[in-house]
Design an enzyme around this catalytic site. Structure first.
Site, short mmCIF file in Angstrom:
data_model
loop_
_atom_site.label_atom_id
_atom_site.label_comp_id
_atom_site.label_asym_id
_atom_site.label_seq_id
_atom_site.Cartn_x
_atom_site.Cartn_y
_atom_site.Cartn_z
N GLY A 1 9.45 37.59 -12.13
CA GLY A 1 8.71 36.42 -11.67
C GLY A 1 8.80 35.38 -12.77
CD GLU A 2 8.67 31.31 -15.40
OE1 GLU A 2 9.68 31.33 -14.67
OE2 GLU A 2 8.74 31.21 -16.63
CB SER A 3 7.30 35.93 -18.74
OG SER A 3 8.02 34.85 -19.29
CB CYS B 1 13.44 39.85 -14.54
SG CYS B 1 14.34 38.33 -14.73
NE ARG C 1 10.55 32.86 -20.87
CZ ARG C 1 9.91 31.72 -20.60
NH1 ARG C 1 9.52 30.92 -21.57
NH2 ARG C 1 9.68 31.37 -19.36
CB ILE D 1 16.87 35.58 -10.55
CG1 ILE D 1 17.52 36.30 -9.35
CG2 ILE D 1 16.29 34.23 -10.12
CD1 ILE D 1 16.52 36.75 -8.30
NE ARG D 2 14.75 29.59 -14.63
CZ ARG D 2 13.47 29.52 -15.01
NH1 ARG D 2 12.51 29.99 -14.26
NH2 ARG D 2 13.16 28.98 -16.16
CG HIS E 1 15.14 40.54 -10.07
ND1 HIS E 1 13.78 40.44 -9.88
CD2 HIS E 1 15.48 39.50 -10.86
CE1 HIS E 1 13.32 39.39 -10.53
NE2 HIS E 1 14.34 38.80 -11.13
CD GLU F 1 12.85 43.65 -8.24
OE1 GLU F 1 13.53 44.30 -9.06
OE2 GLU F 1 12.54 42.45 -8.42
N1 GLN Z 1 12.95 33.21 -16.49
C1 GLN Z 1 11.80 33.97 -16.14
C2 GLN Z 1 10.80 34.04 -17.29
O1 GLN Z 1 11.06 33.56 -18.32
C3 GLN Z 1 12.17 35.37 -15.69
C4 GLN Z 1 12.96 35.30 -14.43
C5 GLN Z 1 12.77 36.46 -13.53
O2 GLN Z 1 11.86 37.28 -13.69
N2 GLN Z 1 13.61 36.52 -12.52
O3 GLN Z 1 9.75 34.60 -17.13
#
Ligand code: GLN
Length: 195
Positions: free
Chosen positions: A46-48, A78, A105, A133-134, A169, A171
């Site tokens: 997700g987004e940390s 991630c 990151r 993904i990112r 990911h 999952e």
């Molecule tokens: N770029 C996100 C972060 O810094 C991580 C991306 C992800 O979990 N798919 O949290």
């Protein structure tokens, strides 16, 4: 065997499905009290930074660190890997900070650069479809950390005893081999805690 998925933000439902697909009981964790009954915990992608804010807002950090100290397995994917790492490349302080790895990151480009690659993963097998993904990557590992997967010369899956962390990911695909590996870690740890 009960495995929780930290359910504050991110790819929660997909992990619940993957845990159930390999025959364990999955629980979406929204409150710190729910951690007590678990044998293992998944920290989703997700987004940390958002997850960290929510962890603080719900006062979950002490309980998460206590969970780690109890020796129970934790699996970060991630953003979850970023939460577990004890050193971050672009921050002074780590988040949960329990896994002996340094993480950078967004090291594979921006959202539009998301991609999939087939990877060989040690102890898991060949041709694992890894969705990035990112994604972050592991820049350095500490002593005793086992590197299980690399992509393009970068570490993307590693195990530090009870902690498993990956950049991508698992999952989001139908391939449940990494979740099976984690569930096996949980089984082993439960056996040794009971012994
Ligand atoms: N770029 C996100 C972060 O810094 C991580 C991306 C992800 O979990 N798919 O949290």
């Amino acid at each position: 065997m009960k495995i929780g998925v930290l359910a504050l933000q991110g790819a929660v439902r997909e992990h619940i499905k993957a845990i159930e697909a390999v025959g364990a009981k999955a629980i979406a964790v929204k409150h710190k009290e729910e951690l007590n009954s678990l044998d293992g915990l998944v920290l989703p992608g997700g987004e940390s930074t958002t997850m960290r804010k929510l962890i603080d807002r719900y006062d979950m950090m002490p309980a998460l660190r206590l969970f780690a100290t109890s020796g129970k397995p934790m699996f970060g994917t991630c953003a979850g890997l970023i939460l577990l790492a004890n050193k971050l490349n672009d921050y002074d302080d780590p988040h949960i900070g329990v896994m002996n790895v340094e993480v950078k990151r967004n090291s594979f480009g921006r959202q539009v650069d998301s991609f999939e690659a087939l990877l060989y993963l040690k102890g898991i097998g060949a041709d694992f479809p890894a969705v990035f993904i990112r994604a972050p990557h592991i820049v350095n590992v500490g002593e005793g950390v086992d590197v299980l997967g690399e992509y393009d010369g970068r570490i993307v899956l590693a195990r530090d005893g009870q902690f498993l962390g990956c950049s991508f990911h698992p999952e989001l695909t139908e391939d449940t081999r990494i979740m099976e590996y984690f569930v096996h870690m949980v089984k082993e740890s439960k056996r040794s805690i009971l012994a």
